[in-house]
Design a protein around this motif. Structure first.
Motif, PDB file in Angstrom:
ATOM      1  N   ARG B  69       2.678 -38.121  -3.532  1.00  0.00           N
ATOM      2  CA  ARG B  69       2.713 -37.160  -4.651  1.00  0.00           C
ATOM      3  C   ARG B  69       3.955 -37.398  -5.492  1.00  0.00           C
ATOM      4  O   ARG B  69       3.907 -37.365  -6.719  1.00  0.00           O
ATOM      5  CB  ARG B  69       2.690 -35.738  -4.115  1.00  0.00           C
ATOM      6  CG  ARG B  69       1.314 -35.247  -3.739  1.00  0.00           C
ATOM      7  CD  ARG B  69       1.257 -33.745  -3.754  1.00  0.00           C
ATOM      8  NE  ARG B  69       2.088 -33.152  -2.722  1.00  0.00           N
ATOM      9  CZ  ARG B  69       1.650 -32.853  -1.506  1.00  0.00           C
ATOM     10  NH1 ARG B  69       0.395 -33.082  -1.203  1.00  0.00           N
ATOM     11  NH2 ARG B  69       2.443 -32.323  -0.609  1.00  0.00           N
ATOM     12  N   ALA B  72       3.451 -40.310  -7.809  1.00  0.00           N
ATOM     13  CA  ALA B  72       2.668 -40.020  -9.009  1.00  0.00           C
ATOM     14  C   ALA B  72       3.560 -39.474 -10.113  1.00  0.00           C
ATOM     15  O   ALA B  72       3.406 -39.836 -11.279  1.00  0.00           O
ATOM     16  CB  ALA B  72       1.553 -39.034  -8.674  1.00  0.00           C
ATOM     17  N   THR B 124       2.576 -44.567 -10.736  1.00  0.00           N
ATOM     18  CA  THR B 124       1.757 -43.373 -10.946  1.00  0.00           C
ATOM     19  C   THR B 124       0.341 -43.584 -10.421  1.00  0.00           C
ATOM     20  O   THR B 124      -0.193 -42.750  -9.680  1.00  0.00           O
ATOM     21  CB  THR B 124       1.697 -43.026 -12.434  1.00  0.00           C
ATOM     22  OG1 THR B 124       2.970 -42.571 -12.834  1.00  0.00           O
ATOM     23  CG2 THR B 124       0.674 -41.942 -12.694  1.00  0.00           C
ATOM     24  N   VAL B 128      -1.373 -41.501  -7.477  1.00  0.00           N
ATOM     25  CA  VAL B 128      -2.531 -40.653  -7.766  1.00  0.00           C
ATOM     26  C   VAL B 128      -3.714 -41.052  -6.895  1.00  0.00           C
ATOM     27  O   VAL B 128      -4.367 -40.208  -6.264  1.00  0.00           O
ATOM     28  CB  VAL B 128      -2.885 -40.754  -9.264  1.00  0.00           C
ATOM     29  CG1 VAL B 128      -4.260 -40.170  -9.517  1.00  0.00           C
ATOM     30  CG2 VAL B 128      -1.857 -40.038 -10.098  1.00  0.00           C
ATOM     31  N   MET B 129      -3.987 -42.369  -6.839  1.00  0.00           N
ATOM     32  CA  MET B 129      -5.159 -42.827  -6.097  1.00  0.00           C
ATOM     33  C   MET B 129      -5.029 -42.467  -4.617  1.00  0.00           C
ATOM     34  O   MET B 129      -5.978 -41.980  -3.992  1.00  0.00           O
ATOM     35  CB  MET B 129      -5.316 -44.347  -6.238  1.00  0.00           C
ATOM     36  CG  MET B 129      -5.716 -44.786  -7.623  1.00  0.00           C
ATOM     37  SD  MET B 129      -7.376 -44.281  -8.015  1.00  0.00           S
ATOM     38  CE  MET B 129      -7.494 -44.767  -9.707  1.00  0.00           C
ATOM     39  N   SER B 131      -3.162 -40.138  -3.267  1.00  0.00           N
ATOM     40  CA  SER B 131      -3.196 -38.680  -3.071  1.00  0.00           C
ATOM     41  C   SER B 131      -4.627 -38.174  -3.094  1.00  0.00           C
ATOM     42  O   SER B 131      -5.032 -37.379  -2.240  1.00  0.00           O
ATOM     43  CB  SER B 131      -2.412 -37.962  -4.173  1.00  0.00           C
ATOM     44  OG  SER B 131      -1.159 -38.504  -4.328  1.00  0.00           O
ATOM     45  N   VAL B 132      -5.403 -38.641  -4.087  1.00  0.00           N
ATOM     46  CA  VAL B 132      -6.787 -38.176  -4.185  1.00  0.00           C
ATOM     47  C   VAL B 132      -7.571 -38.624  -2.955  1.00  0.00           C
ATOM     48  O   VAL B 132      -8.368 -37.860  -2.391  1.00  0.00           O
ATOM     49  CB  VAL B 132      -7.428 -38.713  -5.488  1.00  0.00           C
ATOM     50  CG1 VAL B 132      -8.916 -38.422  -5.506  1.00  0.00           C
ATOM     51  CG2 VAL B 132      -6.759 -38.089  -6.689  1.00  0.00           C
TER      52      VAL B 132
END
Lengths: 193, 146
Positions: B69, B72, B124, B128-129, B131-132
């Protein structure tokens, strides 16, 4: 050839009811699109399509399937009205393309606004051979920064949505446990404890 | 998939190469297709593969959710910070010519500027990837008594 395969994959996507097969076909579709982009010399786009469409999003879809099962339920409505709407939209879109300049014509306005300048001068002004990178990161640096921020914002949105669900299930775990959908057979991600 | 020895060994062998390839895609983005975005996705894919094979917990020991996180957010900061840095050097926002070491060839700075902002994109997108992916993969295990 690629287009034929693409169309066949799309048809299969619509027909197949097993969602696991649908996810795999979607990955195949992305890979075929990447091949198509490569044929059209858009290697950067093809790269992205192969990595995101065929790679990460397939994994994410599988993660979603593990939560919601792998069978698609039967549609409850007759497909007549949706078919009508789709046909109407398609006709409108085709009508819209009538005014477009001919595809692939070198004298199209899109090729002569700033593209000439980028293609001819980026070697001097930026000094790197890949014009895509120099446009993306230098000429259009603000745009790329905005995109990065959008990606970040999207992740924040997903985190807020999914993390909230987690807290609620933890609060009333006994009731929620029985009501939650059964996990599908292909839940590769569920590690046994 | 804990007992599938071929999958386990295959993933273990492949992962370092995928990570190296991601770095290659990033640093070679000036000369060949690719860049920060693709590199970030490939890097995330390497860890997704490891998580699929070895289980989420093992990967989260290496990359805690807090860390990704932070990644990101850090990437956006790197990108915006590059712009602030060029301003501090007396040029416009995101005018990479400021990074040139040789004033006679101001375009030399473009190379470093592009690498820096692409690094921001990479960090980033990677954060992001992953985390998702963590969020999706972690949801199915909610019913575990623990």
């Amino acid at each position: 050839m690629l287009l034929t395969l693409l169309a066949a994959t799309a048809f299969g996507l619509v027909r197949v009811r097993n969602l696991f097969a649908v996810v795999m076909l979607a990955g195949v579709y992305s890979l075929l699109s990447a091949g198509l982009f490569t044929v059209m010399d858009a290697v950067d786009v093809a790269f992205t399509e192969a990595a995101v469409g065929a790679g990460i999003s397939t994994v994410l879809f599988l993660g979603a399937l593990a939560l919601c099962g792998t069978r698609e339920s039967k549609p409850v409505h007759t497909p007549i009205l949706p078919l009508f709407v789709v046909c109407l939209t398609g006709i409108a879109l085709v009508y819209g393309t009538m005014d477009m300049p001919p595809f692939g014509d070198a004298s199209n306005p899109v090729h002569h606004h700033v593209a000439d300048h980028y293609l001819e001068e980026s070697e001097h002004e930026i000094g790197i051979p890949n014009v895509v990178t120099s446009v993306l990161a230098s000429y259009r640096g603000y745009d790329t920064m905005g995109e990065t921020t959008v990606v970040f914002a999207a992740a924040v949105g997903v985190m807020i949505l999914l993390a909230r669900g987690r807290r609620r299930t933890r609060e009333d775990a006994p009731g929620e446990g029985s009501a939650s959908p059964p996990t599908g057979g292909r839940s590769t991600r569920e590690t046994p404890r | 998939m804990r007992e599938e020895i071929i999958v386990r060994v295959g993933a273990k062998i492949l992962a370092p190469f995928i990570i190296t390839f991601a770095l290659y895609v990033h640093f070679h983005g000036d000369y060949s297709p690719g860049g920060g975005f693709q590199a970030g996705v490939i890097l995330a894919a390497a860890f997704a593969l490891l998580a699929l094979v070895y289980g989420l917990d093992e990967v989260q020991r290496v990359l805690p959710p807090r860390f990704v996180r932070g990644c990101a957010a850090l990437g956006v900061l790197i990108f915006a910070g590059a712009g602030v840095a060029t301003m501090a050097l007396g040029h416009g926002y995101l005018a990479y010519n400021a990074f040139a070491y040789d004033p006679a060839h101001p375009e030399g700075g473009q190379h470093y500027g592009i690498l820096l902002v692409e690094l921001g994109v990479l960090v980033t997108v990677f954060g992001v990837m992953v985390s998702v992916f963590y969020l999706f993969a972690g949801r199915g295990r909610r019913e575990d008594p623990q």
